[in-house]
Design a protein around this motif. Sequence first.
Motif, PDB file in Angstrom:
ATOM      1  N   SER A  46       1.665  19.161 -43.502  1.00 17.83           N
ATOM      2  CA  SER A  46       0.363  19.440 -42.906  1.00 17.83           C
ATOM      3  C   SER A  46      -0.732  19.125 -43.915  1.00 17.83           C
ATOM      4  CB  SER A  46       0.263  20.907 -42.472  1.00 17.83           C
ATOM      5  OG  SER A  46       0.308  21.783 -43.582  1.00 17.83           O
ATOM      6  N   ALA A  96      -4.011  19.440 -39.420  1.00 16.48           N
ATOM      7  CA  ALA A  96      -2.908  18.884 -38.627  1.00 16.48           C
ATOM      8  C   ALA A  96      -1.580  19.132 -39.320  1.00 16.48           C
ATOM      9  CB  ALA A  96      -3.101  17.384 -38.419  1.00 16.48           C
ATOM     10  N   LEU A 109       2.522  17.605 -38.612  1.00 18.84           N
ATOM     11  CA  LEU A 109       3.138  16.527 -37.836  1.00 18.84           C
ATOM     12  C   LEU A 109       4.619  16.392 -38.172  1.00 18.84           C
ATOM     13  CD1 LEU A 109       2.558  14.085 -35.892  1.00 18.84           C
ATOM     14  CD2 LEU A 109       2.236  12.709 -37.965  1.00 18.84           C
ATOM     15  N   VAL A 144       6.419  10.879 -32.125  1.00 18.99           N
ATOM     16  CA  VAL A 144       5.929  12.219 -32.460  1.00 18.99           C
ATOM     17  C   VAL A 144       6.820  13.242 -31.771  1.00 18.99           C
ATOM     18  CG1 VAL A 144       4.017  13.845 -32.274  1.00 18.99           C
ATOM     19  CG2 VAL A 144       3.551  11.419 -32.726  1.00 18.99           C
ATOM     20  N   VAL A 162       3.642  18.425 -33.060  1.00 19.50           N
ATOM     21  CA  VAL A 162       2.355  18.282 -33.732  1.00 19.50           C
ATOM     22  C   VAL A 162       1.524  19.537 -33.510  1.00 19.50           C
ATOM     23  CG1 VAL A 162       1.276  17.177 -31.714  1.00 19.50           C
ATOM     24  CG2 VAL A 162       0.341  16.757 -34.005  1.00 19.50           C
ATOM     25  N   GLU A 173      -2.452  17.506 -28.461  1.00 18.03           N
ATOM     26  CA  GLU A 173      -1.072  17.803 -28.820  1.00 18.03           C
ATOM     27  C   GLU A 173      -0.118  17.435 -27.686  1.00 18.03           C
ATOM     28  OE1 GLU A 173      -2.080  21.707 -31.641  1.00 18.03           O
ATOM     29  OE2 GLU A 173      -0.654  21.869 -29.990  1.00 18.03           O
ATOM     30  N   ARG A 211       3.013  14.523 -28.115  1.00 15.47           N
ATOM     31  CA  ARG A 211       4.451  14.805 -28.140  1.00 15.47           C
ATOM     32  C   ARG A 211       5.201  13.788 -27.289  1.00 15.47           C
ATOM     33  NH1 ARG A 211       2.362  20.287 -27.742  1.00 15.47           N
ATOM     34  NH2 ARG A 211       2.460  21.196 -29.845  1.00 15.47           N
ATOM     35  N   ALA A 246       4.305   7.152 -32.861  1.00 11.02           N
ATOM     36  CA  ALA A 246       3.558   7.670 -34.012  1.00 11.02           C
ATOM     37  C   ALA A 246       2.722   6.536 -34.610  1.00 11.02           C
ATOM     38  CB  ALA A 246       4.513   8.254 -35.041  1.00 11.02           C
ATOM     39  N   TYR A 279      -2.788   8.176 -31.917  1.00 11.50           N
ATOM     40  CA  TYR A 279      -3.582   9.255 -32.501  1.00 11.50           C
ATOM     41  C   TYR A 279      -5.041   9.176 -32.036  1.00 11.50           C
ATOM     42  CZ  TYR A 279       0.467   9.428 -35.659  1.00 11.50           C
ATOM     43  OH  TYR A 279       1.739   9.506 -36.185  1.00 11.50           O
ATOM     44  N   LEU A 321      -3.588  12.009 -39.314  1.00 10.23           N
ATOM     45  CA  LEU A 321      -2.250  11.905 -38.729  1.00 10.23           C
ATOM     46  C   LEU A 321      -1.517  10.669 -39.233  1.00 10.23           C
ATOM     47  CD1 LEU A 321      -2.985  13.009 -35.051  1.00 10.23           C
ATOM     48  CD2 LEU A 321      -1.699  14.283 -36.787  1.00 10.23           C
ATOM     49  N   THR A 337       2.114  10.503 -41.328  1.00  7.56           N
ATOM     50  CA  THR A 337       3.248   9.815 -40.724  1.00  7.56           C
ATOM     51  C   THR A 337       4.179   9.285 -41.805  1.00  7.56           C
ATOM     52  OG1 THR A 337       1.880   9.173 -38.837  1.00  7.56           O
ATOM     53  CG2 THR A 337       3.927   7.950 -39.174  1.00  7.56           C
TER      54      THR A 337
END
Length: 328
Positions: free
Chosen positions: A226, A246, A248, A255, A258, A276, A280, A284, A289, A321, A325
């Motif tokens: 995070s 965030a 992740l 993803v 998150v 969010e 999901r 990614a 994002y 984000l 990743t």
Amino acid sequence: MKAFRYQRATDPAAAVATLAAAPRARYLAGGTNLVDLMKLGVETPDLLVDVNRLLDARIEPAADGSLRIGAAARNSDLAAHPLVRHRWPALSQALLAGASGQLRNVATVGGNLLQRTRCPYFQDTGKPCNKRHPGSGCPAIEGAHRDLAVLGASAHCIATDPSDMAVALAALDAEVVVLGPRGERTLPVTELHRLPGDHPERDTVLAHGDLITAVRLPALPLAARSAYRKARDRASYAFALGSVAAALEVRDGTVHDVRLAFGAVAARPWRAWTAERLLRGAPATEDSYARAAAAELSAARPLRDNGYKLPLIRNLTTRLLTDLTPDH
């Protein structure tokens, strides 16, 4: 400053009883926000009840992997705690972004959650403000609103919550333990603060006399990955123009889970539930994002001078984000 009485509470229940019976009393912990507002004449308590010595300041892990943070824990101690830095880094980063070292050494976790808006009209007693005097008006709507809300505002108030820490706690599924006249209860941080609606004078759902005694961070595996990112006018000691917290978890380029929250866009930390949900199961990627952030911001209603917050938050979210990743 208006004259006031001072009382040092002997135990939490006595402190709650004292406040509940005195409508113009306030709790005093670190005082970094309350004392400033007293000097400005915004807060004019008749009585200050000092809770520093009765509230817990310990930061302790529990058997289930959660972390209990006493409400009197100082922001500096929480930011530097090894477990926080390792398992909930977004919280440590948010605290370090929030103020000078001197203020962090004094400010408490409970007080940080309850600090009041820095809207210039709220802090100036020579101007009308619905948050100070309900029904007097909100001159910020037509006036200086560059720093103010784009989400969840009302015709009565466009103030923003100033806490960096609260944004991270909202993203990390934290809970607040509250002691009130009817006993103890627990509520999610996301439910602590109110949107203004028709009653902007009420910042939180707490009743007069309610005392925050602790914050609980759940054992959230993805919280170890995070981060918190903040945009501001200068690099130090400035409140956010926009911020993002965030956490992740990515599996095989998708993803898996998150957590996402925005700061400086509303009267409370803005948990990005829509973003969010869209993320999901999505790829990614930067495009995913950006699309998710834009969907969350689609409900925004910017005013003349604060529309810049929409691309700012979208870009902060996308960048943060992306940086979280794996293999980026």
